[in-house]
Each structure stands twice: as C-alpha cells, then as structure tokens.
Design a protein around this motif. Structure first.
Motif, PDB file in Angstrom:
ATOM      1  N   THR A 265       0.828  -1.206   0.000  1.00  8.58           N
ATOM      2  CA  THR A 265       0.000   0.000   0.000  1.00  8.58           C
ATOM      3  C   THR A 265       0.862   1.256   0.000  1.00  8.58           C
ATOM      4  N   GLY A 266       1.967   1.218   0.785  1.00  8.93           N
ATOM      5  CA  GLY A 266       2.847   2.372   0.851  1.00  8.93           C
ATOM      6  C   GLY A 266       3.425   2.708  -0.509  1.00  8.93           C
ATOM      7  N   ARG A 267       3.870   1.688  -1.226  1.00  2.71           N
ATOM      8  CA  ARG A 267       4.434   1.920  -2.560  1.00  2.71           C
ATOM      9  C   ARG A 267       3.359   2.423  -3.521  1.00  2.71           C
ATOM     10  N   GLN A 268       2.137   1.931  -3.304  1.00  2.97           N
ATOM     11  CA  GLN A 268       1.052   2.360  -4.194  1.00  2.97           C
ATOM     12  C   GLN A 268       0.812   3.865  -4.096  1.00  2.97           C
ATOM     13  N   ILE A 269       1.030   4.430  -2.898  1.00  2.00           N
ATOM     14  CA  ILE A 269       0.860   5.875  -2.737  1.00  2.00           C
ATOM     15  C   ILE A 269       1.774   6.603  -3.722  1.00  2.00           C
ATOM     16  N   TYR A 270       3.038   6.142  -3.803  1.00  2.00           N
ATOM     17  CA  TYR A 270       3.981   6.780  -4.719  1.00  2.00           C
ATOM     18  C   TYR A 270       3.590   6.536  -6.170  1.00  2.00           C
ATOM     19  N   ALA A 271       3.080   5.333  -6.425  1.00  2.00           N
ATOM     20  CA  ALA A 271       2.684   5.023  -7.803  1.00  2.00           C
ATOM     21  C   ALA A 271       1.567   5.956  -8.254  1.00  2.00           C
ATOM     22  N   VAL A 272       0.577   6.132  -7.390  1.00  2.00           N
ATOM     23  CA  VAL A 272      -0.544   7.020  -7.727  1.00  2.00           C
ATOM     24  C   VAL A 272      -0.038   8.450  -7.923  1.00  2.00           C
ATOM     25  N   GLY A 273       0.935   8.847  -7.095  1.00  5.31           N
ATOM     26  CA  GLY A 273       1.450  10.206  -7.187  1.00  5.31           C
ATOM     27  C   GLY A 273       2.250  10.451  -8.449  1.00  5.31           C
ATOM     28  N   SER A 274       3.091   9.466  -8.848  1.00  9.53           N
ATOM     29  CA  SER A 274       3.933   9.743 -10.013  1.00  9.53           C
ATOM     30  C   SER A 274       3.156   9.645 -11.309  1.00  9.53           C
ATOM     31  N   ASN A 275       2.193   8.743 -11.375  1.00 14.72           N
ATOM     32  CA  ASN A 275       1.415   8.665 -12.610  1.00 14.72           C
ATOM     33  C   ASN A 275       0.064   8.006 -12.342  1.00 14.72           C
ATOM     34  N   PRO A 276      -0.943   8.805 -12.047  1.00 15.63           N
ATOM     35  CA  PRO A 276      -2.246   8.252 -11.665  1.00 15.63           C
ATOM     36  C   PRO A 276      -2.809   7.315 -12.730  1.00 15.63           C
TER      37      PRO A 276
ATOM     38  N   ARG B  13      -3.639   3.370 -12.280  1.00 15.06           N
ATOM     39  CA  ARG B  13      -4.978   2.821 -12.429  1.00 15.06           C
ATOM     40  C   ARG B  13      -4.947   1.593 -13.353  1.00 15.06           C
ATOM     41  N   ILE B  14      -4.176   1.740 -14.436  1.00 12.15           N
ATOM     42  CA  ILE B  14      -4.101   0.638 -15.396  1.00 12.15           C
ATOM     43  C   ILE B  14      -3.424  -0.578 -14.774  1.00 12.15           C
ATOM     44  N   SER B  15      -2.457  -0.318 -13.853  1.00 14.51           N
ATOM     45  CA  SER B  15      -1.778  -1.448 -13.208  1.00 14.51           C
ATOM     46  C   SER B  15      -2.638  -2.102 -12.150  1.00 14.51           C
ATOM     47  N   GLY B  16      -3.866  -1.663 -11.998  1.00 19.21           N
ATOM     48  CA  GLY B  16      -4.770  -2.326 -11.071  1.00 19.21           C
ATOM     49  C   GLY B  16      -4.758  -1.754  -9.671  1.00 19.21           C
ATOM     50  N   ILE B  17      -4.182  -0.573  -9.513  1.00 15.34           N
ATOM     51  CA  ILE B  17      -4.223   0.064  -8.192  1.00 15.34           C
ATOM     52  C   ILE B  17      -5.560   0.788  -8.041  1.00 15.34           C
ATOM     53  N   ASN B  18      -6.146   0.648  -6.873  1.00 14.46           N
ATOM     54  CA  ASN B  18      -7.396   1.336  -6.596  1.00 14.46           C
ATOM     55  C   ASN B  18      -7.075   2.774  -6.172  1.00 14.46           C
ATOM     56  N   ASN B  19      -6.988   3.670  -7.160  1.00 14.25           N
ATOM     57  CA  ASN B  19      -6.566   5.048  -6.887  1.00 14.25           C
ATOM     58  C   ASN B  19      -7.421   5.707  -5.811  1.00 14.25           C
ATOM     59  N   ALA B  20      -8.738   5.522  -5.924  1.00 15.15           N
ATOM     60  CA  ALA B  20      -9.645   6.180  -4.990  1.00 15.15           C
ATOM     61  C   ALA B  20      -9.337   5.739  -3.564  1.00 15.15           C
ATOM     62  N   PHE B  21      -9.082   4.433  -3.382  1.00 15.49           N
ATOM     63  CA  PHE B  21      -8.803   3.945  -2.035  1.00 15.49           C
ATOM     64  C   PHE B  21      -7.507   4.551  -1.506  1.00 15.49           C
ATOM     65  N   VAL B  22      -6.487   4.595  -2.360  1.00 15.35           N
ATOM     66  CA  VAL B  22      -5.199   5.144  -1.924  1.00 15.35           C
ATOM     67  C   VAL B  22      -5.360   6.603  -1.506  1.00 15.35           C
ATOM     68  N   LEU B  23      -6.092   7.375  -2.323  1.00 13.60           N
ATOM     69  CA  LEU B  23      -6.320   8.784  -1.990  1.00 13.60           C
ATOM     70  C   LEU B  23      -7.046   8.907  -0.660  1.00 13.60           C
TER      71      LEU B  23
ATOM     72  N   GLY C 137       4.081  15.897  -6.959  1.00 13.91           N
ATOM     73  CA  GLY C 137       3.709  14.544  -6.595  1.00 13.91           C
ATOM     74  C   GLY C 137       4.777  13.516  -6.913  1.00 13.91           C
ATOM     75  N   GLY C 138       4.650  12.357  -6.264  1.00 13.72           N
ATOM     76  CA  GLY C 138       5.490  11.220  -6.618  1.00 13.72           C
ATOM     77  C   GLY C 138       6.811  11.117  -5.897  1.00 13.72           C
ATOM     78  N   SER C 139       7.275  12.189  -5.256  1.00 11.27           N
ATOM     79  CA  SER C 139       8.555  12.042  -4.569  1.00 11.27           C
ATOM     80  C   SER C 139       8.558  12.747  -3.227  1.00 11.27           C
ATOM     81  N   GLY C 140       9.318  12.173  -2.305  1.00  8.05           N
ATOM     82  CA  GLY C 140       9.411  12.705  -0.953  1.00  8.05           C
ATOM     83  C   GLY C 140       9.888  11.613  -0.029  1.00  8.05           C
ATOM     84  N   LYS C 141      10.791  11.974   0.880  1.00  8.37           N
ATOM     85  CA  LYS C 141      11.334  10.962   1.781  1.00  8.37           C
ATOM     86  C   LYS C 141      11.178  11.412   3.221  1.00  8.37           C
ATOM     87  N   ILE C 142      11.035  10.426   4.111  1.00  8.28           N
ATOM     88  CA  ILE C 142      10.914  10.727   5.538  1.00  8.28           C
ATOM     89  C   ILE C 142      12.137  11.503   6.019  1.00  8.28           C
TER      90      ILE C 142
END
Lengths: 331, 337
Positions: free
Chosen positions: B198-209, B213-223, B273-278
C-alpha cells in the motif's frame, strides 16, 4: 469533450434550455432561497436600508474575487492576496503616520500591491516547475512577514476624516464602495469576456501548450493577471483600512480562502479554462447576504464558516455528480 | 532553445548534487547552527537542543502525513483545524472525566482526527473535488465545529489532570515523550511507505495516476487512505498540542498547515507529486525548528521571524528547482538527446 462541443454549438443556435442550465441560474435560485430563508428567520432582514449597508461589510474582499477569477481561469491560484492586502495597508498607514500626505500614501499602497502581484507573476513565469500554489504560499508568508517587520504588533491609524468616506460614504444614497465595485466588475467582465486578452486567458487555461504554439504570449499574460491580482488586493486594502479606521499586520487574515471560495462557488473551475465574472459576482452577494442573515440571528462568525465551507464543497460536488450520472447513462 | 545553451554549461557533478540534496540541507543546518552558536553559546546546550526537538516533534509528525498527501499530488489545508477539533474534543472529555487514562485520551483524539480525515478523503477520492477546494471547505467546517462545541470558551490548565499534561511533559528513557512518539511515527511510516505494498502504491498514484490505475491500483482507495492517515496524525498531534500547551482554544494551531507544508517543501517533497522521503521532511522540520529557536537567541526581533521563514522557503524551492533543471539537462546530455 462532448460538453465543450455542445457549448460551442449552443453559442451558434441559441436555445432556452442551455441558457437556463447555466450555473449562474443555480446561483440566482440559491440567492433567492437564501433571501427567503433569511427573511423568515429574522423580521429585520428585509429592511432596505440595512440590506444596502450590509454590502459595505463584505464588498472589500469582493474586489479581489474579480482578478482571482482570471487567475483561476488561467489554471493557477494565488493564495498571497490576503498578505498583499495586509502589506499594502500597513505600508500606507506607516507612511501616513510618518508624515507622508494621505493621497501619496494611498498611491504608494496601490504601488506596493501591484509590485507584490508583479513579483508573484515573475516568479511563476520564471520557475514553471513550481506550481502557483507553492510560489504564492512562500510570498504569502513573506508579505505577511514584511507587514510584521514594519508595524510589529502595533496598530496604525488616525487617518484624515475624508478617508472614512471610502468605506462608509454614500453617493446619492448608494454606498460608495458598491458603486466602485460595480464599476470594477463591469471593467473586469469586459476585459475577460470582450477582449482578445480575455480570450487568451481562457486559451491558456484550456491548453497552455496549444496557446503557446498559437502565438499567445503566455508569460506576459500570466504576469499581467497576477499583477492585476496584486493591484486589486491593494484596492481592497484601501477600502478595508478605511472601514476599520486603523490597520494591523494581521489584518485580512484568511481572506484568500474566502475569496477563492467565492470564485469557485461562482462556477469558476480551479483546473482552469472555465468561469465567468457574472457567476463570481452573484456568489459574492450570495455569501455576503447569507453571512449577514446568519449574523442577524446571532450565529457566531466561526459557525457561519461551517455554512460557507459546506456551500463551497457542495457547489463543487454538484457538477461532478452530474457528470457521473451522464457517464452511467452512456454505459 | 535556451536548453542547448544550458546543456553546454552543464557539468557532471551537478547530477550528484541532485542525488545528495539532503546532504545540502544538512550542511545548511550545520552551518546555520555553527553561526548561531558563534553569536550565542547557549544555542548548542543540551537543554536547548532538547527544547528544540520537543518543539519540532509536533510539526514533524504532521509533516509525515502531509508528505503522503503531497506525494499523491494533493494538499491538505485542514490540518490546523482538524488538530484544533481533536484537541478540543479531547480536552473537554478529559476535563469532564479526569480519571481517563492518557492513552485513551490519545486514542480518542486520534479517532476524531481519523473521522475528520475519512470524511475529507471521501470528498476528494470519491466525488473528485480538488484537494485544495475540499480541504479549504472542510477547514472552515472543522474550525467552526471546534468553536461550536466549545462555545468559544477555553479549556485551560487547571481543568486538566496532571496525568494528561504528563503526556507531553513526561520523559520516556530520559527523552521527552513527544520526541519518542515522533520517532515511533517515523519508524512506522518509514516501514509503511518503503516496505508495504500500500505504501508503494501511494507513490505510484502520485507519479502517474493513469498508469497506476491501469496497473490495477485502486486510486480512490489510496487517496482516501492518505487523507485519513493525515487526519489521524492531525488528531494525534491535537492531543499532544493540548497536553503540551495545557490549553485548548477554538483558534488553536490557526494556519499551522502553512508551517507543515513549508517543512515538506523544505524537505524536498515535490509538490508535483510522486517524490518525498521521511529523512527529507525530518530535516525540513528541524530546519524550521532551528529557525524558530535560533532567531530569538541571536536577538532577531520576533516580528522578523515570519518574513525570514518565508524567504528561506522561497529560496529553498527555487534552489531545488534550479538543481532539478541542471540534473535533467545532464541526463539528456548523457543520452545524447
């Protein structure tokens, strides 16, 4: 896509249906509803004199809504306007207390606002990878910070008596601020809807790359629009300062949010390319009278914010829901 | 056109700067600390550093949530209002039931925050309202609610039991509890965003929504999840804030969201979007914390702080943009485009 072509077609063959399906009619309905509810809630609401005077209380921030429509149509946003109001107001008050004549101080106030807006525009154009949100967020803090540097935690005021006229004066029984606002609203409506400049603003909002290739000077127009926002913030500062009689560095706190809320409620899309001055003007009066009515029945200002907030989200959600049902029907 | 000119100028070493942006930030912090220390030897004492970390803890916890939001190309302006609401609810509950265990108080505040965030997440993820508009609206709503439930009154120190105030003032293993909580939050979220799906999916949605979506990530849920997490963290910090300052007001943490966003931007979280580190946002928060703490120590008028902070944020984002430009040019050079 479909909606766009339909809108273009609608312009050629005028149809009553599309005319009445405009967002502005929704606002008119809401406006009427608000007035009916207010009139029922408080017997004092429908007094013409107090309704007229109520406009004095919310029209100062309305001056900023006009250029904000342009900024939003460009697809940008400017959250530094409230800080610009504070800075230009504080500079004016400080100069006046240092002995600068009031008319000169007022001109400098306008100049400061214009400069703030110009700076925003330059930064946004020079650093395209930074979004307008982040640039104006930074300048918002800087301008507010500058206001604090000048006045610290003091208030400045004691303006000449004639300065009160801006915020409290009447011309032929109509509040002066209302007349000035109507003039500005007409000017902005003409600018956005009747000039090539306005068409270019829409073009940029719809597709920056396409407008660039069609020879629209995107950078120049962006700078002009942001400078206009700064100038109008300074105009708002004049009226606000006059109405309050004195100024402090924390003046106009949160105005940017109210201004954006009014523009969006007026049907201006934050993703750019869509929106009209007329809608924004309707939204200004809608929110203004709503808050005035709520104030009459002793709803505290902070609670009024709930209503404004819900109205804002609801206004944006309704068109989205309409798009959903359309998509479902097509399936 | 100008790209060609700049490409010639570009040097290979600038690519390294991009990769070690955080080192630059760290170096800036070190230089700043050294300068302040020269002017005022009280700066780098144990007490002051401890003080500084304690003051930064709340900001940096919020920055973690804000980073996730910004990574998904969003922004959350309602943080301060959510913080105030959860703080107020907790403070009013604790003044009514002083026997309540502090951990339960923390849980209560966090739950309020999660509820606020979940509503916001629903509006943004499901109905597709732009984040800036939705959070702007809900900011007004939550701030108004805080005012409504408190009736404009404060909950002040004498209405709070000592056990509650201990949350922020107590120590755990010799370190202030706030700092400990902040470290726990970092560790948990580091694991979450680096090592869970799920954590990686956040970055995936951010770099290219779209491709997410096409890769099967539930964008709405991640948001939705991202805003709920942000709400939860704001709720948690609401309790910590009230406990630390021993007072809850309707205007608690007014426009605090700006500092939080500033900490993220300073820490190199890209607003696109798509990048940022703790690690970046910790540095960003610490830098803001040092500024707040150091400027009074070197006799800078408190009224100059806001302006200086704003300037540093502006310079940081501009430098960030310039470095990024050069790195991109270098990469294009290498590919001989």
């Amino acid at each position: 896509m479909m909606a766009e072509t339909r809108a273009i077609a609608g312009k050629k063959t005028f149809s009553w249906k599309s005319f009445f399906l405009q967002w502005e009619w929704m606002l008119v309905l809401l406006f009427v509803a608000v007035n009916i509810i207010n009139a029922n809630l408080s017997p004092y609401y429908l007094d013409p004199a107090s309704l007229r005077d109520a406009t004095m209380l919310f029209l100062d921030k309305a001056f900023i809504v006009l250029p904000m429509v342009l900024v939003l149509v460009l697809g940008d946003i400017d959250i530094s306007v409230a800080s610009t109001v504070a800075l230009s107001s504080v500079v004016m008050a400080d100069l006046y207390t240092r002995g600068v004549p009031m008319p000169a101080a007022m001109l400098i106030c306008l100049a400061v606002g214009t400069l703030c807006g110009f700076l925003n525009g330059i930064l946004i154009v020079k650093f395209k990878e930074l979004s307008a949100v982040i640039v104006t967020l930074a300048t918002m803090i800087i301008y507010r910070g500058a206001a604090y540097m000048i006045l610290e935690d003091q208030a400045a005021g004691q303006f000449p008596d004639w300065f009160r006229f801006l915020g409290w004066g009447y011309v032929g029984g109509i509040p002066f601020i209302l007349i000035v606002f109507i003039v500005f609203a007409v000017v902005f409506a003409l600018l956005l809807h009747k000039t090539t400049f306005g068409r270019k603003v829409y073009a940029i909002g719809n597709n920056v790359t396409a407008s660039l290739f069609s020879g629209v000077q995107v950078d120049k127009i962006k700078i002009v629009v942001f400078t206009l926002a700064g100038l109008m913030a300074a105009v708002a500062a004049l009226f606000l300062t006059s109405r309050m009689g004195s100024t402090r560095p924390n003046v106009a706190m949160g105005y940017e949010l109210e201004v954006i809320a009014m523009a969006v409620l007026g049907g201006v899309s934050t993703s750019g390319g869509k929106g009209r001055i007329a809608g924004a003007v309707l939204a200004i009066f809608l929110v203004g009278f709503l808050r005035y009515g709520l104030g009459l029945i002793n709803v505290p200002a902070q609670v009024q914010l709930i209503v404004v907030g819900l109205l804002l989200i609801g206004a944006v959600m309704v068109p989205n829901v309409r798009i959903w049902t359309k998509i479902r029907l097509q399936k | 056109m100008s790209e060609v000119v700049l490409m010639k100028k570009s040097k290979r070493r600038t690519a390294a700067i991009g990769r070690f942006r955080e080192l630059g930030l760290l170096a800036f912090i070190v230089v700043l600390s050294a300068l302040v220390q020269l002017r005022n030897p009280n700066f780098l004492t144990f007490e002051n550093i401890n003080d500084m970390l304690t003051n930064t803890a709340i900001l940096s916890i919020l920055a973690v949530g804000m980073m996730l939001v910004i990574v998904t190309r969003g922004i959350d302006l309602s943080v301060g209002a959510t913080l105030a609401l959860s703080g107020m609810v907790t403070a009013m509950t604790i003044s009514e039931y002083p026997q309540l265990h502090p951990l339960l108080a923390i849980a209560l505040g966090t739950l309020v925050g999660i509820a606020c965030g979940a509503i916001l997440g629903f509006i943004i993820a499901i109905t597709g309202v732009l984040p800036i508009i939705a959070t702007l609206g809900m900011m007004n709503v939550y701030r108004g609610l805080t005012f409504m439930i408190s009736d404009g009154k404060w909950v002040s120190a004498h209405q709070m039991p000592d056990s509650f105030k201990k949350i922020a003032t107590g120590t755990l293993f010799g370190v202030n509890t706030l700092v400990v909580i902040a470290i726990i939050v970092y560790v948990v979220f580091y694991y979450f965003i680096e090592h869970t799906r799920t954590g990686r999916q956040i970055y995936a949605v951010g770099s290219n929504p779209e491709s997410a979506r096409i890769s099967g990530i539930n964008n709405a849920f991640v948001l939705w999840l991202v805003y709920t997490i942000m709400g939860g963290l704001a709720g948690l910090t609401g309790v910590l804030w009230v406990s630390k300052f021993a007072s809850a007001q309707a205007d608690t943490a007014m426009s605090y969201e700006l500092s939080v966003i500033a900490a993220c931007v300073l820490g190199g979280v890209s607003i696109a979007g798509g990048s940022g580190k703790i690690s970046g946002i910790i540095l960003g928060s610490v830098l803001l914390g040092i500024l707040n703490n150091a400027l009074p120590l070197i006799n800078v008028s408190p009224f100059w702080q806001l302006g200086i902070q704003g300037l540093i944020i502006l310079v940081a984002v501009i430098v960030n943009a310039l470095v990024k430009r050069r790195v991109q040019r270098n990469q294009m050079m290498r590919r001989k485009i």
